[in-house]
Every structure is written in C-alpha cells, then in structure tokens.
Scaffold this motif. Structure first.
Motif, short mmCIF file in Angstrom:
data_model
loop_
_atom_site.label_atom_id
_atom_site.label_comp_id
_atom_site.label_asym_id
_atom_site.label_seq_id
_atom_site.Cartn_x
_atom_site.Cartn_y
_atom_site.Cartn_z
N PHE A 35 0.81 -1.22 0.00
CA PHE A 35 0.00 0.00 0.00
C PHE A 35 0.85 1.27 0.00
O PHE A 35 0.51 2.25 -0.66
CB PHE A 35 -0.93 0.02 1.21
N THR A 36 1.95 1.28 0.76
CA THR A 36 2.78 2.49 0.84
C THR A 36 3.28 2.90 -0.53
O THR A 36 3.19 4.08 -0.91
CB THR A 36 3.97 2.26 1.78
N ALA A 37 3.82 1.94 -1.27
CA ALA A 37 4.32 2.25 -2.62
C ALA A 37 3.18 2.66 -3.54
O ALA A 37 3.32 3.58 -4.35
CB ALA A 37 5.06 1.05 -3.19
N ALA A 38 2.04 1.98 -3.42
CA ALA A 38 0.89 2.32 -4.25
C ALA A 38 0.45 3.75 -4.00
O ALA A 38 -0.12 4.40 -4.89
CB ALA A 38 -0.26 1.36 -3.98
N GLY A 39 0.72 4.26 -2.79
CA GLY A 39 0.35 5.63 -2.47
C GLY A 39 1.03 6.64 -3.37
O GLY A 39 0.47 7.72 -3.64
N TYR A 40 2.23 6.33 -3.86
CA TYR A 40 2.91 7.24 -4.77
C TYR A 40 2.15 7.32 -6.10
O TYR A 40 2.06 8.39 -6.71
CB TYR A 40 4.35 6.76 -5.02
N PRO A 111 16.37 -0.95 -4.39
CA PRO A 111 15.70 0.36 -4.46
C PRO A 111 14.24 0.21 -4.86
O PRO A 111 13.89 -0.59 -5.73
CB PRO A 111 16.51 1.09 -5.54
N ARG A 112 13.38 0.98 -4.21
CA ARG A 112 11.96 0.93 -4.51
C ARG A 112 11.65 1.82 -5.72
O ARG A 112 12.18 2.92 -5.84
CB ARG A 112 11.14 1.40 -3.31
N PRO A 113 10.78 1.33 -6.61
CA PRO A 113 10.48 2.09 -7.83
C PRO A 113 9.43 3.16 -7.62
O PRO A 113 8.51 3.31 -8.42
CB PRO A 113 9.99 0.99 -8.78
N TYR A 114 9.55 3.91 -6.52
CA TYR A 114 8.53 4.91 -6.22
C TYR A 114 8.39 5.97 -7.30
O TYR A 114 7.27 6.30 -7.69
CB TYR A 114 8.83 5.58 -4.87
N PRO A 115 9.50 6.55 -7.81
CA PRO A 115 9.34 7.56 -8.87
C PRO A 115 8.64 7.01 -10.10
O PRO A 115 7.80 7.70 -10.71
CB PRO A 115 10.79 7.97 -9.18
N ALA A 116 8.95 5.76 -10.47
CA ALA A 116 8.31 5.16 -11.65
C ALA A 116 6.82 4.94 -11.41
O ALA A 116 6.00 5.15 -12.31
CB ALA A 116 8.99 3.83 -12.00
N ILE A 117 6.46 4.53 -10.21
CA ILE A 117 5.05 4.32 -9.87
C ILE A 117 4.30 5.64 -9.96
O ILE A 117 3.20 5.71 -10.52
CB ILE A 117 4.93 3.72 -8.45
#
Length: 213
Positions: A35-40, A111-117
């Motif tokens: 959920f945290t990553a989906a928030g981005y 590394p988490r793909p937050y910017p890409a998400i």
C-alpha cells in the motif's frame, strides 16, 4: 453553486468507481509493491486530476474539443502510452517488492520504484484526452456564473480529488490485502489482468472521436 456539493459528490463517486487506468494501476501496485508504494501512484493520479481540472478551467478542454489536430495528437499519445504500459504489465515476471510485507521481499535492500510508480499513474491520466474533455463538460454544470469562478473550481477539484484518492486507496488496499494469501503467481495474474484491461482501454481510446468524448 446551484446544484449542491452532495449531488456533485454522488456523481463523482459513480464516475470514479468505474474502473479506469489509474484504478487498475492502484490495484496492481498494491498487489506487487504494497500500500505504501501504491500511495505514490495515487498521488500521481491526484496531481493529474488537479492539472486536468486547472486546464479545463482555463479553456484548454475547449481547444481540445475544437481542434482536430490537437485532439488527435493527445489521443494517440494516450493510446500509445496505455498500450505500452499494458504490454509491460502483461510481460511482468510477477516479482514482488513488498516493503509493507517484508516477509514477501527477497531483497529488502533493492531500491523501490517509487518515482516510476508516481510517473506512470500521472502520465496515464494526463495523456488521456477523455479526462480533460470530461472535466470541461462536467464541471460547468455545477458552477454559478454570478460567483467567483476560481473558488468554485477549487472547491469542486478538492471534492473530486478526495473521492478519487479514496477509491484508488480502496483498490490499492484490496491489492495489498490479497497478497496476504496470494503467492507471487497471484501478483503475476493481477498484473496480467490489469495489463489486458489497459491494452483494451488503449484500443478503445483509439476509436474515440471528439463528438463522442
């Protein structure tokens, strides 16, 4: 505003609840990344709502509706991006990156793909001409000409974005919760189903005409 915010809110709920690209991405992101990553991604979609409403407010929607060339440029960019994104999801390996569920992450230092998400959710919404045409046609019905336009647009934008965020958060939660009992193969199939829908939406957008938007 002549029509109450409650009426606007109810109509917005109906519109937002209809599965679209950003909702599908929220579901997929929740299942793969938590959920945290989906928030981005939700934040990216919310910002795209604000951009499209602002564009509709300054008349860009009318330009899009009036100019066949501009409309087609935006439409085909949106078509290409939706189909490309859908194909990428169809080709996914089903790899999980669940920071919210460390036990399911085989490489916590990756590394988490937050910017890409964030970027995918923003672009998939902002490159879809249906969004701008929708706001151009929908919002004026709830505006009172005698009142300041800016504050009315801001109010409607806040309400719509809040509803959109709530719905996407629900889908992201559904995806994240699903991973408590689904394996990586489950995430793979969620991605493939969502990818198939995105490709279908892209193909449907290809047949969109200004008169039908």
């Amino acid at each position: 505003m002549d029509i109450s915010l409650l009426t606007f809110s109810l109509m917005a709920v109906v519109v937002v609840m209809t599965p679209g690209p950003t909702v599908l991405l929220a579901l997929s992101n929740g299942s793969r990344f938590g959920f945290t990553a989906a928030g981005y991604g939700i934040a990216g979609a919310a910002i795209s709502d604000a951009v499209l409403i602002a564009a509709a407010g300054v008349g860009l929607g009318a330009v899009l509706a009036a100019s066949g060339f501009v409309f087609n440029v935006v439409k085909w960019v949106g078509v290409a991006y939706l189909i490309w994104l859908g194909v990428q999801m169809l080709r996914t390996s089903g790899e999980l990156h669940l920071r919210d569920h460390p036990a399911g992450d085989q490489n916590p230092d990756k590394p988490r793909p937050y910017p890409a998400i964030f970027r995918k959710s923003f672009l998939v919404a902002v490159t879809n001409p249906k969004g701008l045409l929708f706001f151009t046609a929908f919002l004026p019905q709830f505006l009172t000409p005698e009142e300041p336009m800016l504050m009315q647009y801001v109010t409607l934008a806040i309400v719509f974005i809040a509803i959109d965020v709530a719905v996407m958060a629900a889908y992201a939660t559904l995806g994240a919760r699903a991973m408590t009992f689904l394996s990586a193969r489950g995430a793979l199939w969620i991605d493939r189903v969502c990818g198939g829908f995105l490709v279908t939406l892209g193909l449907g957008l290809a047949f969109l005409r200004r008169s039908a938007a």
